[in-house]
Scaffold this motif. Structure first.
Motif: not given
Lengths: 200, 165
Positions: B78, B104-107, B85, B109
């Motif tokens: 992301h 991690e969430p927001g990055g 986003m 994955h």
């Protein structure tokens, strides 16, 4: 030598053909595929649809409303935002909860049916209602709140991806936009902001 | 001349030995805190997160992944730009020599596309990571929802919370 020249020419032409076929997209932009952040969020009323019927912000006067724009196929950003919101909502007393409504506004009405949105909202919290509308209706809400989205074909196997703003908007009991919470705002902070408005 | 050939031979031998002793990427990389995100019933996509640690002096990269719970598995990241986003596919996820990479969430994955089953908390899913050298690492990762992760990590979101009522 001449043969080599011919091969090179053939290769070049083949390459050009491939490029024109797959990568050259003159006037690709289609209407209603994107809505950029236009200005500072103003807030205001909008009318959308839920599985329960029409939902307008005007109907929700007297309640504190949290708005979030996203789409249900979103694998990470939306679940995080709605998860944090839900953790905050879980801390509200029944009395506080009766003065609150969460709205998850899908900017992907093409893929998100009202049933799907009901299921999606309720999965996170019974106080979160999934809504959407026509592209025009959705765009009106997006514009008023200074949100943004863009339908993007990235070549991923998941089909098109929706780029979208990831803020949560808090509207007070008078229907006025009061707070914009950035993506990743901790549940405790979301809770504090909600309580501030709920006490009014 | 002969000596040069011998030296070359020796160097080649040493190189070969070095390669043999340096493990494959799958041996060098350890995975911790891996999980897949629980999703609402009928949800087509999910994501898996983890910490990748490379204990060797050689840089490695995850280049693909597969799982029986998804029709397609891709590597995604992301970025935040223009106030949006943006999720995009990446070719590989680098893990620097003696370094770590956090998914991690927001990055970054591992994206599970076209789920073949609902992912409910406490389920376990198989996930295989494939590295640049062709080696593979088979994982069994638990399914977690956000609440479980927050409690586990003590991310502090709910310090005044009434979590245990």
């Amino acid at each position: 030598m001449q043969k080599t020249g011919l091969s090179v020419l053939t290769l070049l032409l083949a390459g050009l053909l491939v490029w024109v076929t797959f990568y050259w997209h003159p006037e690709r932009r289609q209407a209603h595929q994107e809505l950029n952040i236009q200005s500072a969020p103003q807030g205001g009323d909008f009318a959308l649809m839920s599985h329960r019927g029409p939902v307008s912000l005007r109907q929700l006067r007297g309640k504190v409303v949290a708005l979030y724009f996203g789409y249900t196929q979103c694998p990470d950003i939306c679940p995080t935002s709605l998860g944090f919101l839900s953790l905050a909502i879980n801390q509200l007393s029944p009395e506080e909860l009766s003065g609150f409504q969460g709205l998850f506004i899908s900017v992907d009405p093409k893929r998100d049916s009202l049933q799907r949105l009901q299921q999606y909202g309720e999965y996170f919290n019974a106080a979160i209602l999934g809504v959407t509308g026509t592209v025009e209706q959705v765009d009106e809400a997006v514009r008023k709140y200074g949100a943004a989205y863009r339908i993007t074909d990235t070549g991923s196997q998941m089909g098109y991806i929706v780029d979208h703003s990831a803020d949560t908007y808090l509207v007070d009991r008078q229907g006025k936009l009061r707070a914009v919470l950035a993506h990743g705002t901790a549940p405790s902070e979301v809770l504090a902001e909600l309580r501030k408005l709920l006490r009014e | 001349m002969k000596r040069a050939v011998y030296s070359l031979f020796t160097v080649s031998l040493m190189l070969a030995a070095g390669l043999a002793f340096a493990g494959s990427a799958a041996e060098d990389v350890t995975v911790s805190d891996a999980y897949a995100r629980a999703v609402p019933p009928g949800q087509p996509n999910s994501a898996s997160f983890m910490l990748l640690a490379n204990g060797s002096a050689t840089a490695h990269a995850v280049v693909a992944a597969e799982s029986p719970v998804a029709k397609v598995v891709e590597l995604h990241t992301h970025t935040m730009s223009e106030g949006m986003m943006k999720m995009r596919q990446v070719e590989k996820i680098d893990i620097p020599a003696n370094g770590m990479t956090q998914l991690e969430p927001g990055g970054l994955h591992v994206m599970l596309i076209g789920l073949t089953q609902d992912l409910k908390p406490n389920d376990e899913v198989s996930l295989t990571l494939m590295f640049e050298d062709g080696s593979k690492l088979a994982l069994v990762v638990p399914v977690r929802n956000l609440q479980m992760k927050m409690m586990q990590q003590g991310m502090g979101g709910m310090e005044h919370g009434k979590m245990n009522h």
